[in-house]
Design an enzyme around this catalytic site. Structure first.
Site, PDB file in Angstrom:
ATOM      1  N   ASN A  68       0.832  -1.204   0.000  1.00  0.00           N
ATOM      2  CA  ASN A  68       0.000   0.000   0.000  1.00  0.00           C
ATOM      3  C   ASN A  68       0.865   1.252   0.000  1.00  0.00           C
ATOM      4  O   ASN A  68       2.001   1.252   0.491  1.00  0.00           O
ATOM      5  CB  ASN A  68      -0.968   0.003   1.183  1.00  0.00           C
ATOM      6  N   CYS A  73     -24.274   9.852  -4.429  1.00  0.00           N
ATOM      7  CA  CYS A  73     -25.617   9.670  -4.996  1.00  0.00           C
ATOM      8  C   CYS A  73     -25.652   8.529  -6.004  1.00  0.00           C
ATOM      9  O   CYS A  73     -26.668   7.841  -6.153  1.00  0.00           O
ATOM     10  CB  CYS A  73     -26.118  10.965  -5.636  1.00  0.00           C
TER      11      CYS A  73
END
Length: 926
Positions: free
Chosen positions: A558, A613
């Site tokens: 990472n 959304c």
């Protein structure tokens, strides 16, 4: 196999042979999951039916053997006629001192250690003679033949046999001589590749398609299409110009955002919507024999800073082949006379080549001096590349190497040419092969090295192997390799992290790898830690700790961890060697104080987030539904139980909480926690009911509410339809117990609810009959539309549920619920505790992936999105990085080569960072 040729060794594994076999073709996902994402199931199954012959068990041969056994072929035959020598210990990581003392055949010596890498691969051995007089008919049973340590004349003979056999036997020849290595591939006259790039096709949404000749397609939101002229795309869900749907059209690229697709003038006008996908087009490659390729070689250029190097090495290594034929030996170490003979031979050979470059006399002399030697990192790099070519040969996946690959490490030895011949003379130990290349002084510097390696996964294991062969960190020289990794070994690690075996599962990576490394080289000093390297452990890894180091190596998965280690290395003025892989691609980066920029000096563009959304109400592609399902898991089974526990640890008295709520005090999270308490199930059938109601909420009511708020004919202010691409109108799903996906969602959700609420259940409770009986008694409330605002702004972020304002009515409801719970004696220590579930993708028995796969697939159905299979869902939900041992070996080899340069103090112009920077795309395994 032909008994006149083979000494076959019996299998050493107790595993059933093979689970991934030609009969069942079942792939052990717990072992191969990361590799499946690189190769795909079809390629994996082809490998599982393939037999490979590999000759030469020196350092290069054993590297290839390791990689292709980890990959999962059906049969591998290891061939070698030589006996183990002390010299071999410096190149072959599967040989031991006892093998040298007993003078075992090299193939027999490495056989048990190669075989135990993968219980699904049958490994046998041969020590019979293989020369120009050998009957080659035994090779007919193999799909691929690899030769290492073979004279050119023998390579040409065996290559001809393989090339003209029907069907062709794929042939790969590999050689490593000191600072130069080569790979030659011949896969026959007509070799079909199903997927030349291996890149996943992505859905790209369309902004517009013009009527014209040619018609121009423009991508939505100025997204780059990534296409190349001549490729083909498939159209779907186009409105207006409907006849394009389901058809493939060849493209001509106009810009990064637009392309033409031929004549669209006769089609109906484009209205809206639609997307396209790249069509994977098979490609056929033609190969020539080695004999044909000698004079007019087709070479790959791995380093554009040295464009003539491949042809120069080609001529030099052909001259070396000629030298061996004439003298029946390699040039003597440090012999100037042999070097000049080789230079003259190279000039003669070069003159016969149709495709040639000027002779590089310096390279030839370095090759002559080091030809008897061995650079383990260089062989690891080319062994990884050659192994990947084996997989390509067996599977037809990825574009093959055509046809010669050359790599040199002249930068390592160029500064050493002024040293005396004595510096490179053998001392009778395991480092003689290395000493021939880099000299005694450099070997001693490696022995004294104190290295800190952070991470002990796939790259970490490969680095430790390279350290062992290089003699890095020897106890007698006060050197040390300190390695730290907090992780435990999982079965999926065994496919790439070759120092681990099945008996090591759930043991610490660092300590296990340390023991395995000492088996390769007992002279090393390896200190294994189980710590993370982060601000919390700066008491351990403080400035005093760093002051004792020579350099730092990262083997991390990472970016944030890399950034932290880089900052500590920079502040302590220590060189940092970083590397990583993703599928068949890899990178290495060398950070040297006062010479190169640091890792933190540059930043990749941030990963694009899916708008809130979009996830909540308007998914357009399968990635959206998978992320939504993953978020639902995290919220319901990890986050809320954790918040619940923390709340009751802070507020141990429910009565006190009630009193404060009645006094209108604000207690963060109280509303959500009380709701969880009041609705808490107490037995298994309650969990089934809860799961069934969630089904209705997620897959029926959500759709009905959206269509209530935005009917299908809703239009925006500009008059365009609301429901147009990329927005998809949902279709409510009626629950059907006979649908396996519906059943899977309810059962997996109920299991998880039972586990977080500590409710026992049995296998019988999970049966179709038991679940059906319970579901038949459930009455689902009728849907009533709500007048609530649905977010459509893509810039709005997800709100923090714990900080949302609570209405007076909700407050009163929460108080009433808590009062009721207290009066009913439901507030017990057991009921004030939950058991959060951390998402674990690799355990197929825990139901985590069952829930995510079912939830994602149901939501995809609801929005008419093509459903992903479980494998793809697992990769996206688990953020799995595709990985394969071949790429790991190659990248670790390249970065270990740079380690030698850093230790030697070579400047930037000596190639300290040039090779790693180009290795991402140029020296990559695809």
């Amino acid at each position: 196999m032909n008994l006149s040729y083979t000494d076959s060794a019996s299998r050493t594994s107790e595993f059933p042979h093979p689970k991934m076999s030609a009969d069942s073709m079942e792939i052990d996902d717990s072992l191969y999951s990361r590799q499946r994402y690189v190769l795909g199931d079809s390629a994996m199954q082809q490998m599982a039916q393939s037999s490979v012959f590999l000759s030469g068990m020196g350092g290069l041969g054993v590297e290839i053997a390791k990689n292709i056994v980890l990959a999962g072929v059906k049969v591998l035959t290891l061939h070698d006629t030589k006996q183990c020598e002390t010299w071999d210990l410096g190149s072959n990581f599967f040989l031991r001192q006892d093998d040298v003392l007993t003078q075992r055949n090299r193939a027999l010596a490495v056989h048990p250690r190669v075989a135990e890498l993968n219980p699904y691969v049958h490994v046998d051995t041969s020590s019979s003679s293989l020369d120009l007089s050998t009957d080659l008919s035994f090779l007919k049973r193999y799909q691929c033949v690899i030769l290492t340590e073979a004279r050119l004349s023998l390579q040409k003979k065996i290559n001809d046999f393989c090339h003209f056999h029907q069907p062709p036997i794929r042939f790969i020849g590999c050689d490593a001589y000191g600072i130069c290595v080569r790979v030659f591939c011949d896969f026959g006259d007509q070799f079909e590749v199903s997927d030349p790039t291996g890149e996943e096709a992505k859905e790209m949404f369309i902004q517009n398609i013009t009527q014209g000749n040619p018609g121009v397609v423009t991508c939505m939101d100025s997204r780059t299409h990534g296409l190349q002229t001549g490729q083909s795309v498939l159209f779907r869900e186009v409105n207006g110009m409907d006849t394009l749907n389901g058809t493939a059209r060849q493209v001509t690229v106009l810009s990064p955002y637009s392309f033409t697709v031929g004549d669209t003038s006769c089609l109906q006008p484009y209205a809206h919507g639609g997307f396209f996908l790249l069509v994977k087009t098979p490609r056929t490659y033609s190969f020539e024999t080695m004999e044909q390729q000698l004079s007019q070689p087709q070479v790959l250029t791995p380093d554009f800073s040295k464009p003539e190097a491949p042809l120069q090495i080609h001529a030099a290594m052909l001259a070396l082949d000629a030298f061996q034929e004439q003298h029946n030996r390699l040039p003597n170490i440090g012999c100037c006379q042999d070097a000049e003979v080789l230079v003259k031979l190279t000039e003669e050979v070069n003159h016969t080549l149709t495709t040639r470059a000027p002779v590089n006399s310096e390279l030839v002399r370095c090759l002559s001096r080091t030809a008897q030697g061995f650079l383990p990192p260089l062989s690891a790099a080319v062994g990884g590349i050659a192994s990947q070519e084996v997989l390509k040969a067996l599977t037809g996946k990825f574009a093959p190497l055509q046809q010669w690959f050359y790599l040199d490490a002249i930068e390592v030895v160029k500064p050493l040419q002024s040293l005396s011949a004595e510096e490179f003379s053998p001392r009778g130990d395991r480092y003689d092969g290395l000493r021939v290349c880099i000299g005694e002084t450099m070997c001693l510097e490696l022995h004294k090295l104190r290295v800190f390696m952070v991470g002990c996964g796939a790259i970490g294991c490969e680095m430790l192997k390279n350290f062992a062969l290089l003699g890095v960190g020897l106890a007698k020289s006060s050197g040390e390799v300190c390695v730290t990794d907090p992780d435990l070994i999982e079965k999926s690690n065994l496919n790439r992290q070759f120092l681990f075996r099945s008996q090591h599962i759930q043991k610490p990576k660092s300590t296990t790898a340390a023991v395995a490394t000492l088996e390769i080289n007992p002279e090393m000093q390896v200190d294994a830690h189980l710590n993370k390297v982060c601000p919390a452990t700066e008491g351990v890894y403080n400035d005093l700790f760093y002051s004792r180091l020579h350099l730092v190596v990262t083997a991390l998965d990472n970016v944030e961890a890399r950034r932290y280690v880089d900052s500590r290395s920079v502040s302590n003025q220590k060189a940092l060697l970083d590397s990583g892989t993703m599928g068949t691609k890899g990178h290495t980066e060398i950070i040297v104080p006062n010479l190169t920029e640091s890792y933190n000096s540059h930043r990749d563009p941030p990963e694009e987030e899916i708008p809130f959304c979009t996830l909540k109400s308007f998914p357009a592609v399968i990635e959206h539904t998978i992320q939504w399902a993953r978020d639902k898991f995290e919220s319901a089974f990890a986050h809320k139980p954790t918040i619940y526990n923390m709340f009751w640890q802070t507020h141990s008295s429910a009565e006190a909480v009630l009193q404060r709520m009645q006094q209108r005090e604000t207690l963060e999270g109280a509303f959500q926690v009380v709701k969880l308490l009041s609705r808490r199930p107490s037995q298994w059938d309650h969990c089934i009911i809860l799961a069934r109601l969630k089904f209705d909420k997620y897959f029926k009511r959500k759709a009905l509410q959206l269509l209530h708020s935005f009917p299908l004919d809703t239009r925006l202010k500009d008059g365009s339809l609301f429901w147009q691409s990329p927005k998809r109108p949902p279709s409510p799903i009626e629950f059907d117990l006979k649908d396996s996906l519906h059943f899977s969602f309810v059962v997996s959700a109920a299991r998880l609810y039972a586990e977080i609420y500590n409710i026992p259940y049995s296998e019988k409770d999970l049966s179709q009959e038991a679940v059906s009986r319970m579901l038949s008694e459930i009455t689902v409330p009728e849907y009533r539309p709500a007048e609530k605002r649905i977010e459509t702004d893509e810039n709005v972020k997800k709100p923090d549920q714990m900080k949302l304002s609570v209405s007076s009515e909700e407050e009163r409801e929460a108080i009433a619920q808590l009062e009721e719970a207290i009066s009913a004696d439901h507030v017990t220590p057991e009921r004030l505790r939950m058991s959060p579930r951390m998402f674990e993708k690799d355990d197929d028995l825990n139901g985590h992936m069952d829930f995510v796969a079912a939830a994602s697939s149901l939501r995809a159905r609801m929005y008419s999105i093509e459903v992903a299979d479980r494998l793809k869902t697992k990769r996206i939900a688990g953020k799995i990085i595709p990985a394969i041992a071949t790429a790991t070996a190659a990248v670790a080899g390249l970065v270990s080569l740079e380690l030698v340069k850093v230790v030697g103090g070579y400047g930037f112009e000596s190639g300290c960072v040039v090779l790693p920077q180009v290795s991402l795309e140029l020296v990559k395994v695809v």
